[in-house]
Structure formats: C-alpha cells, structure tokens
Design a protein around this motif. Structure first.
Motif, PDB file in Angstrom:
ATOM      1  N   VAL A  67       0.843  -1.189   0.000  1.00 49.52           N
ATOM      2  CA  VAL A  67       0.000   0.000   0.000  1.00 49.52           C
ATOM      3  C   VAL A  67       0.884   1.246   0.000  1.00 49.52           C
ATOM      4  O   VAL A  67       1.908   1.302   0.691  1.00 49.52           O
ATOM      5  N   GLY A  81      -2.562   5.330   0.357  1.00 44.99           N
ATOM      6  CA  GLY A  81      -3.656   4.430   0.674  1.00 44.99           C
ATOM      7  C   GLY A  81      -4.020   3.476  -0.441  1.00 44.99           C
ATOM      8  O   GLY A  81      -4.737   2.495  -0.213  1.00 44.99           O
ATOM      9  N   GLU A  82      -3.558   3.759  -1.652  1.00 44.51           N
ATOM     10  CA  GLU A  82      -3.851   2.856  -2.762  1.00 44.51           C
ATOM     11  C   GLU A  82      -3.008   1.584  -2.649  1.00 44.51           C
ATOM     12  O   GLU A  82      -1.826   1.630  -2.314  1.00 44.51           O
ATOM     13  N   ARG A  83      -3.630   0.462  -2.954  1.00 47.62           N
ATOM     14  CA  ARG A  83      -2.937  -0.825  -2.948  1.00 47.62           C
ATOM     15  C   ARG A  83      -2.403  -1.107  -4.346  1.00 47.62           C
ATOM     16  O   ARG A  83      -3.096  -0.901  -5.339  1.00 47.62           O
ATOM     17  N   ARG A 138      -2.153  -0.602  -9.843  1.00 48.69           N
ATOM     18  CA  ARG A 138      -3.206  -0.644  -8.838  1.00 48.69           C
ATOM     19  C   ARG A 138      -3.900  -1.994  -8.800  1.00 48.69           C
ATOM     20  O   ARG A 138      -4.116  -2.641  -9.825  1.00 48.69           O
ATOM     21  N   ALA A 140      -7.401  -4.059  -7.628  1.00 49.26           N
ATOM     22  CA  ALA A 140      -8.823  -3.884  -7.363  1.00 49.26           C
ATOM     23  C   ALA A 140      -9.117  -4.206  -5.897  1.00 49.26           C
ATOM     24  O   ALA A 140      -8.411  -5.004  -5.266  1.00 49.26           O
ATOM     25  N   ASP A 141     -10.155  -3.594  -5.366  1.00 47.11           N
ATOM     26  CA  ASP A 141     -10.487  -3.759  -3.950  1.00 47.11           C
ATOM     27  C   ASP A 141     -10.717  -5.221  -3.580  1.00 47.11           C
ATOM     28  O   ASP A 141     -10.388  -5.648  -2.468  1.00 47.11           O
ATOM     29  N   GLU A 142     -11.295  -5.980  -4.501  1.00 47.00           N
ATOM     30  CA  GLU A 142     -11.635  -7.365  -4.188  1.00 47.00           C
ATOM     31  C   GLU A 142     -10.452  -8.329  -4.342  1.00 47.00           C
ATOM     32  O   GLU A 142     -10.574  -9.524  -4.040  1.00 47.00           O
ATOM     33  N   SER A 144      -6.886  -9.775  -3.209  1.00 48.62           N
ATOM     34  CA  SER A 144      -6.089  -9.834  -1.986  1.00 48.62           C
ATOM     35  C   SER A 144      -4.649  -9.417  -2.261  1.00 48.62           C
ATOM     36  O   SER A 144      -4.180  -9.423  -3.402  1.00 48.62           O
ATOM     37  N   ASP A 145      -3.937  -9.079  -1.185  1.00 49.57           N
ATOM     38  CA  ASP A 145      -2.519  -8.745  -1.324  1.00 49.57           C
ATOM     39  C   ASP A 145      -1.739  -9.932  -1.890  1.00 49.57           C
ATOM     40  O   ASP A 145      -0.832  -9.763  -2.705  1.00 49.57           O
ATOM     41  N   ASN A 304      -7.167  -8.336 -11.710  1.00 48.17           N
ATOM     42  CA  ASN A 304      -8.158  -7.350 -11.263  1.00 48.17           C
ATOM     43  C   ASN A 304      -9.555  -7.637 -11.810  1.00 48.17           C
ATOM     44  O   ASN A 304     -10.563  -7.436 -11.118  1.00 48.17           O
TER      45      ASN A 304
END
Length: 345
Positions: A67, A81-83, A138, A140-142, A144-145, A304
C-alpha cells in the motif's frame, strides 16, 4: 525497518535496513505480501544458481504487493492508501535493447533481489520500499494482497505464452508443474489452448494444475510411459512449454511434439545435451522465454478483472519473522505450491 537478508546458504536474517528518501516520480510503499520464488529458494539453499553467487548480504524477494504511504513529486495519478502490485523489473530505458522494445534484455537491468550484478540489487522482502511510479500497478479492492504478489510470476507465464505465438485451438504440453508451470496453464487457457496436458514427478503440483485448468495430468514418476499414447503420427502436441529445467523432460517430449512444433524453454537447469538430428528432422522451433516487461500490466489486469483465479495456487501465508519455516515449506513440493510471506504486522 525489518528486511529479510541472505548472507550465505541457510543464513537468512531479519535485519534493520534503512528506507531511502522518496525522490521525484517515486512512491514509498508499505509491503504487505511477498511470494517466495524458485530463485529465492536457490539463494537460500545454495547461495545462488549456475554461476550466480551471493557475494555480499542481499535482501531477497521480488514478488510483492503493498500500500502506498507517500507520493513523491511528479508521481502523478497515485495517492496514499492505494494498494498496488510492484513490478520488480527496472530496465534503464536507454540501451539498445530497451530502445528496441526488448526491455527484459536491458544491458543495465536492475531486478529486485538479484546477485547478477555487483553490487547486488537489493530485494523487496522488507517492511517498506521506495519504487519508481512506473513499477506500480493498482489492485482492485476485491483482490487480496497475496493475489497481487502473484502478478510477477503470472507475467513470466504470459511472456512464455507470448513467445509461443497464437495458441487458439492448439494442443499444449507443459512439463514441470511448479508455480510457473501451473501459471502457464492459466495463461495458455486464456490464450485459447484447446487441450492442455501437464507432467510432473510429484502428485501435489499436478493436483494444483488440474485445479487451474489442465485437461490431463500425468505423473511420469509413476507412469514413465504416460506420454506414449501422444506419439502417434509423429506427435500430437503443437506447443511444448518446458518448465522443469530438466533435460530428461525436454528430450522425453520430442516424440509427442508434432513436426514444426514449438518448444518454449522456460525452466532453468543448466547446460543440456539435445538430439539435434530430431530437432532438424521434425523442424522444431526452440525458443527461450526470460522474465517479462509489458506482460506485468496484462497480468495485473487479468487478476483485477477476475479473468484468472490464482487462489488455488496459494498454499500458505506465514509471518516474515517465520521465514525459515516458510522457506522450508516452499521447498517441499509435496505440500506447497506458492508460499507467501506476510509483512503486514
């Protein structure tokens, strides 16, 4: 901040290393997940591979996601804050090969966690890292790391598939089913391969290959003649991806590869002795596949958009302070495919 530093075979230490200042066009990233690669294992077990040897302490790791914590001047389009997934490849951009679009052959390549040059290029298994914004993609929110950290090996597999040329409707054989072999299955299927057969000498990797889309798997340790049925009429397969680095696997596939078949050698196993007469008589194309460049962006985009499912390949995630156990697990092919280190604590 903490980092995993290799000093000699088996001598992997958690050490305090400095975080560089963020310069123009750069990002400071808090690393959250890192994947243990075959090259990391070679450094840990043997101190290197081939002629490449550790000559000074080196931070390991090149498969990471994290992040953004700080954005340098001119790093447009990014905010804290962006992953992101981080490409470990930093070509110079100005040598003759970079100018020809062959950045993976850069004459001044800086690739995380590599002892190929001196001083060594320090790796990304650390709590924080400063990267060029061009290395950041970047997530996507869904996603995982851990999946984000798989962007690098997926890019390697996509590059190998690109080296083969069009795969739509083709019959494909993959020999060797470590993480790269399994990801070649994923990439070849996305590229339109009609039938994919995978071989290995261990049952667990073959189960993983089946889980990510292989049509057939053959344990050649238990079935030494398991490929024989594909040898009719000078061979069945259009393309071979050799991902084991084993001479016997490569030579053993020649009977089942059709005339003018394409061989993409991905696995690194040192010098090999090949039946040149067979290569000539069947007019094989033998192609190498080394790292990647633009394929990293493609890999992250596929992840993503949910167009590939890499979760079946993630065997475990362990704290970075338990790196010794993580590396031992990653080396055990009967138990693990891809082992991740968790830096987010």
């Amino acid at each position: 901040m903490d980092a995993l530093v290799i000093h000699a075979p088996g001598d992997l230490r958690v050490e305090d290393v400095p975080t560089p200042q963020v310069g123009p066009g750069q990002l400071r990233v808090r690393v959250r997940a890192g994947g243990i690669c075959g090259s990391d294992l070679h450094y840990f077990q043997h101190g290197g591979f081939g002629t490449i040897r550790i000559k000074e302490p080196m931070v390991l790791g090149h498969e990471v996601a994290g992040v953004i914590e700080e954005v340098g001047e001119g790093a447009h389009g990014f905010v804290p804050g962006e992953r992101i997934a981080i490409s470990p490849s930093r070509p110079c951009g100005i040598c003759r090969y970079c100018q020809q679009g062959l950045q993976n052959h850069c004459l001044d390549m800086r690739y995380y966690g590599s002892a190929m040059r001196m001083p060594h290029v320090q790796g990304a298994f650390r709590k924080e890292i400063v990267v060029d914004s061009s290395q950041a993609y970047r997530l996507a929110d869904e996603v995982s790391d851990g999946e984000g950290a798989m962007g690098e090996p997926l890019a390697v597999a996509i590059h190998a598939v690109n080296r083969a040329g069009p795969l739509l409707g083709k019959a494909v054989l993959v020999t060797g089913c470590g993480p790269i072999g399994a990801l070649i299955v994923v990439a070849a299927r996305r590229a339109g391969a009609a039938h994919i057969v995978v071989t290995d000498v261990v049952a667990q990797p073959l189960r993983s290959a089946k889980n990510v889309g292989a049509d057939e798997t053959i344990n050649v340790a238990e079935q030494p003649d398991g490929l024989a049925r594909f040898s009719a009429d000078k061979g069945t397969f259009d393309v071979l991806f050799e991902a084991s680095g084993n001479e016997r696997a490569l030579r053993g596939a020649f009977d089942v590869l059709r005339p003018r078949g394409i061989i993409v050698q991905v696995g690194l196993g040192g010098d090999m002795s090949l039946p040149i007469n067979t290569i000539v008589a069947k007019e094989f194309d033998l192609r190498g596949a080394f790292r990647f460049h633009e394929e990293f962006e493609t890999a992250v985009e596929l992840i993503n958009k949910g167009l590939v499912d890499l979760k079946p390949l993630i065997s475990a995630s362990l704290p970075y302070r338990d790196a010794g156990r993580a590396f031992a697990l990653a080396a055990d092919r009967s138990q693990a495919m891809k082992v991740l280190l968790n830096f987010d604590d």
